[in-house]
Design an enzyme around this catalytic site. Structure first.
Site, PDB file in Angstrom:
ATOM      1  N   ASP A  11      -0.966  -8.125  -5.465  1.00 61.40           N
ATOM      2  CA  ASP A  11      -0.438  -6.838  -5.024  1.00 61.40           C
ATOM      3  C   ASP A  11       0.422  -6.318  -6.184  1.00 61.40           C
ATOM      4  O   ASP A  11       0.778  -7.087  -7.085  1.00 61.40           O
ATOM      5  CB  ASP A  11       0.399  -7.049  -3.756  1.00 61.40           C
ATOM      6  CG  ASP A  11       1.026  -5.755  -3.261  1.00 61.40           C
ATOM      7  OD1 ASP A  11       0.363  -4.713  -3.325  1.00 61.40           O
ATOM      8  OD2 ASP A  11       2.191  -5.803  -2.818  1.00 61.40           O
ATOM      9  N   LEU A  12       0.762  -5.051  -6.158  1.00 60.16           N
ATOM     10  CA  LEU A  12       1.538  -4.472  -7.259  1.00 60.16           C
ATOM     11  C   LEU A  12       3.036  -4.435  -6.946  1.00 60.16           C
ATOM     12  O   LEU A  12       3.833  -5.140  -7.571  1.00 60.16           O
ATOM     13  CB  LEU A  12       1.018  -3.057  -7.549  1.00 60.16           C
ATOM     14  CG  LEU A  12       1.663  -2.308  -8.702  1.00 60.16           C
ATOM     15  CD1 LEU A  12       1.407  -3.008 -10.039  1.00 60.16           C
ATOM     16  CD2 LEU A  12       1.132  -0.873  -8.766  1.00 60.16           C
ATOM     17  N   ASP A  13       3.409  -3.633  -5.964  1.00 63.03           N
ATOM     18  CA  ASP A  13       4.823  -3.466  -5.612  1.00 63.03           C
ATOM     19  C   ASP A  13       5.439  -4.756  -5.088  1.00 63.03           C
ATOM     20  O   ASP A  13       4.927  -5.349  -4.144  1.00 63.03           O
ATOM     21  CB  ASP A  13       4.969  -2.402  -4.516  1.00 63.03           C
ATOM     22  CG  ASP A  13       5.097  -1.005  -5.087  1.00 63.03           C
ATOM     23  OD1 ASP A  13       5.311  -0.904  -6.297  1.00 63.03           O
ATOM     24  OD2 ASP A  13       4.977  -0.044  -4.326  1.00 63.03           O
ATOM     25  N   THR A  19       8.479  -1.142  -7.893  1.00 59.54           N
ATOM     26  CA  THR A  19       8.483   0.324  -7.866  1.00 59.54           C
ATOM     27  C   THR A  19       8.890   0.834  -6.484  1.00 59.54           C
ATOM     28  O   THR A  19       8.971   2.037  -6.259  1.00 59.54           O
ATOM     29  CB  THR A  19       7.103   0.904  -8.237  1.00 59.54           C
ATOM     30  OG1 THR A  19       6.126   0.364  -7.354  1.00 59.54           O
ATOM     31  CG2 THR A  19       6.734   0.589  -9.669  1.00 59.54           C
ATOM     32  N   LYS A  47       6.622  -0.516   3.785  1.00 58.61           N
ATOM     33  CA  LYS A  47       6.127  -1.536   2.847  1.00 58.61           C
ATOM     34  C   LYS A  47       4.652  -1.829   3.068  1.00 58.61           C
ATOM     35  O   LYS A  47       4.237  -2.158   4.174  1.00 58.61           O
ATOM     36  CB  LYS A  47       6.935  -2.832   2.988  1.00 58.61           C
ATOM     37  CG  LYS A  47       8.187  -2.850   2.138  1.00 58.61           C
ATOM     38  CD  LYS A  47       8.743  -4.256   2.031  1.00 58.61           C
ATOM     39  CE  LYS A  47       9.871  -4.330   1.023  1.00 58.61           C
ATOM     40  NZ  LYS A  47      10.449  -5.677   0.952  1.00 58.61           N
ATOM     41  N   GLY A  48       3.858  -1.709   2.000  1.00 58.65           N
ATOM     42  CA  GLY A  48       2.438  -2.028   2.069  1.00 58.65           C
ATOM     43  C   GLY A  48       1.601  -1.026   2.846  1.00 58.65           C
ATOM     44  O   GLY A  48       0.448  -1.277   3.150  1.00 58.65           O
ATOM     45  N   ARG A  51      -0.023   6.111   1.642  1.00 55.02           N
ATOM     46  CA  ARG A  51       0.827   7.300   1.500  1.00 55.02           C
ATOM     47  C   ARG A  51       0.851   8.162   2.770  1.00 55.02           C
ATOM     48  O   ARG A  51       1.910   8.546   3.247  1.00 55.02           O
ATOM     49  CB  ARG A  51       0.354   8.130   0.304  1.00 55.02           C
ATOM     50  CG  ARG A  51       1.335   9.224  -0.092  1.00 55.02           C
ATOM     51  CD  ARG A  51       0.781  10.081  -1.208  1.00 55.02           C
ATOM     52  NE  ARG A  51       0.406   9.274  -2.367  1.00 55.02           N
ATOM     53  CZ  ARG A  51      -0.383   9.699  -3.348  1.00 55.02           C
ATOM     54  NH1 ARG A  51      -0.897  10.905  -3.298  1.00 55.02           N
ATOM     55  NH2 ARG A  51      -0.677   8.920  -4.374  1.00 55.02           N
ATOM     56  N   SER A 116      -4.124  -3.199  -4.558  1.00 57.99           N
ATOM     57  CA  SER A 116      -2.948  -2.420  -4.162  1.00 57.99           C
ATOM     58  C   SER A 116      -3.343  -1.107  -3.497  1.00 57.99           C
ATOM     59  O   SER A 116      -4.354  -0.494  -3.857  1.00 57.99           O
ATOM     60  CB  SER A 116      -2.103  -2.125  -5.407  1.00 57.99           C
ATOM     61  OG  SER A 116      -1.117  -1.156  -5.132  1.00 57.99           O
ATOM     62  N   ALA A 117      -2.514  -0.656  -2.564  1.00 58.87           N
ATOM     63  CA  ALA A 117      -2.740   0.641  -1.909  1.00 58.87           C
ATOM     64  C   ALA A 117      -2.353   1.798  -2.828  1.00 58.87           C
ATOM     65  O   ALA A 117      -2.719   2.941  -2.585  1.00 58.87           O
ATOM     66  CB  ALA A 117      -1.919   0.708  -0.621  1.00 58.87           C
ATOM     67  N   SER A 118      -1.625   1.499  -3.895  1.00 56.84           N
ATOM     68  CA  SER A 118      -1.129   2.552  -4.790  1.00 56.84           C
ATOM     69  C   SER A 118      -2.265   3.294  -5.470  1.00 56.84           C
ATOM     70  O   SER A 118      -3.225   2.696  -5.962  1.00 56.84           O
ATOM     71  CB  SER A 118      -0.234   1.929  -5.866  1.00 56.84           C
ATOM     72  OG  SER A 118       0.076   2.901  -6.847  1.00 56.84           O
ATOM     73  N   ASN A 120      -1.531   5.088  -8.021  1.00 53.94           N
ATOM     74  CA  ASN A 120      -1.010   5.185  -9.388  1.00 53.94           C
ATOM     75  C   ASN A 120      -1.066   3.847 -10.125  1.00 53.94           C
ATOM     76  O   ASN A 120      -0.422   3.684 -11.159  1.00 53.94           O
ATOM     77  CB  ASN A 120       0.443   5.679  -9.356  1.00 53.94           C
ATOM     78  CG  ASN A 120       0.567   7.049  -8.723  1.00 53.94           C
ATOM     79  OD1 ASN A 120       0.064   8.035  -9.246  1.00 53.94           O
ATOM     80  ND2 ASN A 120       1.216   7.123  -7.570  1.00 53.94           N
ATOM     81  N   LYS A 147      -3.909  -2.016   4.240  1.00 52.50           N
ATOM     82  CA  LYS A 147      -3.559  -3.348   4.751  1.00 52.50           C
ATOM     83  C   LYS A 147      -2.822  -3.137   6.084  1.00 52.50           C
ATOM     84  O   LYS A 147      -2.077  -2.177   6.197  1.00 52.50           O
ATOM     85  CB  LYS A 147      -2.629  -4.068   3.759  1.00 52.50           C
ATOM     86  CG  LYS A 147      -3.244  -4.238   2.364  1.00 52.50           C
ATOM     87  CD  LYS A 147      -2.173  -4.666   1.349  1.00 52.50           C
ATOM     88  CE  LYS A 147      -2.704  -4.628  -0.071  1.00 52.50           C
ATOM     89  NZ  LYS A 147      -1.653  -4.908  -1.059  1.00 52.50           N
ATOM     90  N   GLU A 171       1.170 -11.788  -2.474  1.00 50.70           N
ATOM     91  CA  GLU A 171       1.640 -10.653  -1.682  1.00 50.70           C
ATOM     92  C   GLU A 171       3.107 -10.772  -1.290  1.00 50.70           C
ATOM     93  O   GLU A 171       3.587 -11.871  -1.059  1.00 50.70           O
ATOM     94  CB  GLU A 171       0.816 -10.565  -0.384  1.00 50.70           C
ATOM     95  CG  GLU A 171      -0.257  -9.515  -0.375  1.00 50.70           C
ATOM     96  CD  GLU A 171       0.263  -8.091  -0.312  1.00 50.70           C
ATOM     97  OE1 GLU A 171       1.472  -7.880  -0.097  1.00 50.70           O
ATOM     98  OE2 GLU A 171      -0.551  -7.173  -0.484  1.00 50.70           O
ATOM     99  N   ASP A 172       3.778  -9.626  -1.170  1.00 58.23           N
ATOM    100  CA  ASP A 172       5.183  -9.658  -0.744  1.00 58.23           C
ATOM    101  C   ASP A 172       5.391  -9.029   0.629  1.00 58.23           C
ATOM    102  O   ASP A 172       6.504  -9.045   1.154  1.00 58.23           O
ATOM    103  CB  ASP A 172       6.077  -8.935  -1.761  1.00 58.23           C
ATOM    104  CG  ASP A 172       5.936  -7.429  -1.677  1.00 58.23           C
ATOM    105  OD1 ASP A 172       4.792  -6.946  -1.563  1.00 58.23           O
ATOM    106  OD2 ASP A 172       6.965  -6.729  -1.721  1.00 58.23           O
TER     107      ASP A 172
END
Length: 209
Positions: A11-13, A19, A47-48, A51, A116-118, A120, A147, A171-172
């Protein structure tokens, strides 16, 4: 588990970079314009989450309703604010141990993907100067289901050319852990054991590995 994995999906964030603080500032700014307060406690619910789903939660907190067209405009506005914030990102914002762990995995021949859901994600990886370390990047532009739906991890696994049993997810978020398990993968949770109790292993950060 970690010794046998052929693919690592991150995952990213909260795993590679924090971020989340910039998302929070952008959402808080939008809420302020709409005339209500958006707190860090409220932000935990996002979280997760994608948008548009995040915007729905924000509007629920403010007890406000808008048309789909208005909501799309708001989501775009929030994203513009967020992109302004993350434009300042650089390598110093990588979370501890990330670069070292990615280098180690590459040396071992483990496939590396982002899940990631991002929307960006590629922009952020470029800013952090680690885009070249990923064999696959699956983000909100490639998948439509958020997710805990496993789509993002299933797609990443497919792009790595591997079977779910050969992949480990990092994952966080609770929803992310659930998505990894639903995809048939083992999961390393990054954060608190009481929150990520469904994970196979919980650590505080990649620096531990």
């Amino acid at each position: 588990m970690l010794e046998q994995m052929k693919g690592a999906i991150f995952d990213l964030d909260g795993v590679i970079v924090d971020t989340a603080k910039y998302h929070f500032l952008a959402w808080r700014s939008l809420a302020g314009e709409l005339g209500f307060e958006f707190t860090e406690e409220h932000n935990e619910r996002l979280k997760g989450v994608s948008r548009m789903a995040s915007l729905d939660i924000l509007l629920e907190i403010g007890s406000m309703e808008f048309t789909e067209a208005e909501k799309l405009e708001m989501a775009e506005k929030k994203n513009r604010l967020y992109v302004e914030y993350i434009s300042q990102l650089d390598e110093s914002e990588l979370l501890p141990g990330v670069r070292e762990y990615l280098i180690r995995l590459r040396k071992k021949g483990v496939g590396i993907a982002l899940g990631s859901a991002s929307k960006n994600a590629l922009f952020i990886l470029g800013k952090l100067n680690i885009a070249g370390m990923f064999d696959a990047v699956v983000d909100g532009n490639k998948v439509s289901r958020a997710k805990p739906d496993p789509e993002v991890f299933q797609t990443a696994c497919h792009e790595l050319g591997l079977q779910p049993r050969d992949c480990v997810v990092f994952e966080d978020a609770e929803a992310g852990v659930a998505a990894g398990k639903a995809a048939g993968m083992q999961v390393v949770g990054i954060g608190r054991t009481d929150v990520l109790r469904e994970a196979d292993l919980v650590i505080t950060g990649l620096h531990e590995l």
